[in-house]
Enzyme design. Structure first.
Site: not given
Length: 337
Positions: A235, A305, A312, A315, A321
């Site tokens: 990463k 999130c 939610c 969103c 989702c």
């Protein structure tokens, strides 16, 4: 010819002499034009000038042409043709294994990130190097920022980078590698960065490694060489390649936010590791979208999130989702009587 680019060149058969008196025949001629640009020295990533490596391009053009005399055959490389066919098959395979509505989801997340006011936007690695420093110093500072950001909030990383850059002597390879800078002093500057003592050791060791041959003070621009440095995993290495060298297509960067978002979307298993998440996304997502998607999903995970009590209701992709409105609410702590 410029120093930083190969000129375009073409392969074709020479025309037959006009003195030949043979029957005219129509043949299939194939023209191959190979264009390769190795580096673009004028490119920038964020505020950092960088060298961006581009991909070779091969163009094949078929045409019928009447010529006299012996038939001249111009054949393309079988390897090039096979490679083109292989890429075509890979593209079809990619489309087949990609999650349903993934492009609509990415576009929805992009629309929610238009404000660019998430912690990663304000204190991400791309914001933490000295824009007035030389290119080599900027690249080293990007490496340090990426390394200390692991398991640390962006705001804490940003504050630590400000303290490091303010040190007498500055945040550069020569100074950190010198005897004037002790590990304990670096640890005190880094505190409260997560695992600050270990990261202070890594920083010192990285600077000493870079100061010596074969690096001679320069940060390497390959994934393999970066991962040989202490404290640098996939990463961190991919983040450095993107921020310091503009090589955003080397690999998709996955942190805890990206892994959590992809798990909730059902793109990876719930127990998927960041590395498994990265490999899964790279198997079907176009390479050109890797860097952009990583950045979008990190901020989306920080603002919408979230680990606990995700938002939610606000969103724009909640209808797509499978985990929407199914997360446990944040536990209420009892007040002492």
């Amino acid at each position: 010819m410029e120093d930083n680019a190969f000129a375009a060149f073409s392969f074709s058969a020479p025309a037959p002499p006009t003195s030949w008196n043979r029957t005219e025949k129509t043949v299939k001629r194939r023209k191959l034009t190979a264009k390769v640009e190795r580096f673009d020295a004028a490119a920038t990533v964020g505020r950092l000038p960088c060298l961006v490596k581009t991909e070779p391009k091969l163009e094949i053009e078929d045409s019928d042409q009447a010529i006299s005399g012996n038939i001249v055959k111009v054949e393309s490389s079988s390897k090039a043709v096979k490679a083109r066919q292989s890429r075509s098959k890979a593209d079809n395979s990619t489309k087949e294994c990609a999650p349903e509505n993934w492009e609509q989801i990415v576009q929805g997340i992009r629309s929610m990130r238009m404000g660019k006011d998430a912690p990663v936007d304000l204190f991400g690695t791309h914001q933490l190097f000295d824009i007035e420093a030389d290119k080599g110093t900027q690249q080293f500072q990007a490496l340090v920022a990426a390394m200390i950001s692991s398991q640390t909030r962006d705001a804490v990383t940003g504050a630590a980078m400000q303290r490091l850059r303010a040190m007498p002597g500055g945040l550069n390879v020569a100074h950190i590698a010198s005897d004037d800078v002790e590990i304990d002093a670096l640890a005190e500057i880094l505190k409260p960065v997560g695992f600050y003592r270990q990261k202070a050791k890594f920083m010192k060791s990285i600077a000493q490694s870079l100061a010596a041959p074969p690096h001679n003070g320069a940060v390497p621009n390959s994934l393999e060489e970066l991962m040989k440095l202490p404290g640098v995993g996939p990463k961190v290495a991919l983040l450095v390649l993107w921020v310091a060298f503009g090589m955003g297509e080397e690999g998709l960067i996955v942190d805890t936010n990206v892994r959590r978002v992809c798990s909730r979307l059902g793109w990876v298993p719930a127990d998927a590791t960041p590395e498994l998440t990265r490999r899964t996304l790279e198997s079907w997502m176009p390479r050109s979208m890797w860097a952009d998607t990583s950045f979008l999903f990190v901020g989306f995970g920080q603002q919408v999130c979230k680990p606990l009590a995700p938002k939610c209701e606000g969103c724009k992709v909640s209808q797509l989702c499978p985990s929407a409105f199914k997360q446990s609410p944040k536990r209420q702590t009892r007040k002492p009587k």
